[in-house]
Design a protein around this motif. Structure first.
Motif, mmCIF file in Angstrom:
data_model
loop_
_atom_site.group_PDB
_atom_site.id
_atom_site.type_symbol
_atom_site.label_atom_id
_atom_site.label_comp_id
_atom_site.label_asym_id
_atom_site.label_seq_id
_atom_site.Cartn_x
_atom_site.Cartn_y
_atom_site.Cartn_z
ATOM 1 N N GLU A 9 3.829 1.497 -1.136
ATOM 2 C CA GLU A 9 4.460 1.617 -2.444
ATOM 3 C C GLU A 9 3.526 2.306 -3.436
ATOM 4 O O GLU A 9 3.926 3.220 -4.170
ATOM 5 C CB GLU A 9 4.829 0.221 -2.941
ATOM 6 N N GLN A 10 2.278 1.861 -3.414
ATOM 7 C CA GLN A 10 1.295 2.480 -4.312
ATOM 8 C C GLN A 10 1.140 3.962 -4.015
ATOM 9 O O GLN A 10 1.086 4.794 -4.918
ATOM 10 C CB GLN A 10 -0.054 1.800 -4.153
ATOM 11 N N GLU A 11 1.052 4.268 -2.731
ATOM 12 C CA GLU A 11 0.867 5.669 -2.353
ATOM 13 C C GLU A 11 2.023 6.524 -2.835
ATOM 14 O O GLU A 11 1.836 7.631 -3.339
ATOM 15 C CB GLU A 11 0.739 5.781 -0.837
ATOM 16 N N ASP A 20 4.041 5.895 -5.337
ATOM 17 C CA ASP A 20 3.955 6.026 -6.792
ATOM 18 C C ASP A 20 2.964 7.122 -7.173
ATOM 19 O O ASP A 20 3.229 7.956 -8.045
ATOM 20 C CB ASP A 20 3.520 4.694 -7.411
ATOM 21 N N GLN A 72 0.836 -1.200 0.000
ATOM 22 C CA GLN A 72 0.000 0.000 0.000
ATOM 23 C C GLN A 72 0.873 1.253 0.000
ATOM 24 O O GLN A 72 0.624 2.200 -0.755
ATOM 25 C CB GLN A 72 -0.893 -0.027 1.229
#
Lengths: 268, 208
Positions: free
Chosen positions: A119-121, A123, A117
């Motif tokens: 990592e997604q944030e 990105d 999560q």
């Protein structure tokens, strides 16, 4: 006809029950999952630079807004970019080790979800910053193309200066140790030369002379004498002197240099 | 992640610096964060639209100044005015280490390594072994490769301070880094290593 309907009821009922229970299960499951995700502790603490930047963007919406020049907003964006890059580096570096830990079972699944999560944030935030940089570009400078380059360089530079500061502190230790040592050797030299009267009579004198001259040009002469004396004096006064010249009384930062270099080597 | 904390910020019209409004629950680190932001902002104002150029673009003025200071330091060294040389190197170093952070860090490493190495030499000439050792150590740390002189000076200072084991360790580490230059430029390193090994032997004999 009626008979026909009656035969249809059980299968329909069966279908309704199945679909209904599945729907309830999935809705409950999703709700729980969302709750778990929401209650999950964020990977990174809330970012102050992001708050500052977004506050600046939203200030015009507040009552009697102050006028914020674009340059300030750009600076805030640059600071946000450095924070994001820092986090992206952390994420990239910890991904592989975390994966191994996960495979070995040393880390739970929830930690891994938390990590993904984050990592997604990150990105998403990188994209956001790039878009904003694009919006804040001028005709001459397409900022989105190099804002992260600048940000990364700023991080490297910050780290470099930090390392240098640490090294400087260590150097001070060395200098102190050495000046203490030379002072000691010098006073011993004076004592062995039979100048005790002078040392004891005006006990302040040699100390003043030493401390005042160490950093200046005269200081090195005394250093040199000290070294020479030490070599000579070590034979007559053997046990105590040779011990003291090694390392015992004043703590020596002897092994520090090797460690620091290795660390730098590894970083490169 | 779509929410943020609205901070109590305001701007000083004259100086264009951000400040935090006094609030009931002050946010930790906000003041220092804003101070850093304001400092960066003042530095960025020199650029068109406050956009710093990509790291590859370097302000040539500062490089020229650093070079000039270093050269005059070298000249002072040749004239045997070592104190003066040291002062000039220190100035050059200050200029180098205060380069703006958006400029290439590699350049800072390169320049600082060279100046530190030079200053170590000046310190050695004045027999300030401890300071010379520290300067050389800085130089080696900044640029371990192709920096034979710094390794040599560092070991020399350690030897002069009677830290023979450390000197040996440094010499070995140095020759490891300079393996590519083996036989070309590392002659001094080897000679010094021989000296140090001999001194260690003598010491052991004396104590035995």
């Amino acid at each position: 006809m009626g008979l026909n309907l009656a035969t249809f009821i059980p299968p329909i009922l069966y279908l309704v029950v199945i679909v209904g229970s599945m729907a309830t299960f999935s809705s409950i499951y999703r709700k729980r999952k969302a709750q778990a995700a929401a209650s999950m502790e964020p990977w990174f603490p809330p970012s102050l630079s992001r708050d500052v930047y977004l506050t600046l963007l939203h200030l015009p919406d507040t009552p009697n807004p102050p006028k914020i020049p674009d340059s300030v907003i750009r600076t805030a964006l640059l600071r946000r970019a450095t924070d994001v890059i820092q986090k992206a580096i952390t994420i990239r570096q910890s991904k592989a080790p975390l994966q191994t830990l996960l495979q070995r079972g040393s880390v739970g699944d929830d930690t891994w979800t938390q990590f993904l999560q984050a990592e997604q944030e990150i990105d998403a935030e990188i994209k956001e910053v790039a878009e904003d940089a694009m919006a804040l570009s001028t005709q001459n400078a397409q900022w989105a193309q190099f804002i992260f380059q600048t940000a990364a360089e700023m991080i490297t530079n910050d780290r470099l200066r930090q390392k240098l500061e640490e090294q400087k502190l260590k150097s001070q230790e060395w200098s102190e140790w050495w000046s203490k040592k030379t002072e000691k050797v010098r006073s011993e030299f004076l004592a062995s030369e039979g100048v005790e009267d002078l040392v004891q009579g005006t006990s302040v004198n040699p100390a003043i002379v030493l401390t005042s001259t160490v950093p200046t040009k005269a200081g090195h002469v005394s250093d040199e004498d000290g070294v020479l004396v030490e070599a000579e004096a070590s034979s007559p006064l053997t046990p105590k002197e040779s011990k003291s010249s090694k390392s015992t009384p004043v703590s020596t930062p002897s092994s520090t240099p090797a460690g620091s270099v290795r660390r730098k080597k590894g970083r490169k | 992640m779509d929410s943020f904390t609205l901070l109590p910020l305001t701007i000083d019209e004259a100086s264009k610096s951000l400040t935090a409004l006094p609030s009931a629950s002050p946010i930790p680190d906000l003041a220092s964060n804003l101070a850093e932001l304001n400092a960066l902002h003042r530095n960025l104002l020199q650029f068109d639209a406050a956009i710093p150029p990509p790291p590859g673009l370097i302000n040539p003025k500062r490089s020229a100044q650093i070079n000039k200071l270093r050269e005059s330091g070298n000249a002072a060294f040749r004239k045997q005015t070592f104190g003066e040389a040291k002062k000039l190197y220190t100035l050059a170093l200050d200029m180098c280490l205060t380069r703006p952070h958006w400029e290439q860090s590699g350049l800072v490493r390169e320049e600082a390594a060279m100046i530190y190495s030079n200053r170590a030499q000046a310190n050695i000439a004045m027999r300030n072994w401890a300071e010379g050792m520290c300067d050389a150590e800085m130089s080696c740390g900044l640029k371990p490769k192709d920096n034979v002189k710094a390794w040599y000076r560092r070991a020399l200072c350690l030897k002069e301070m009677n830290k023979l084991e450390d000197a040996r360790e440094i010499l070995e580490m140095g020759s490891e880094w300079e393996a590519e230059n083996a036989g070309k430029t590392d002659g001094d390193l080897r000679a010094l290593l021989r000296d140090v090994l001999k001194a260690i032997e003598d010491k052991e004999k004396a104590s035995a």
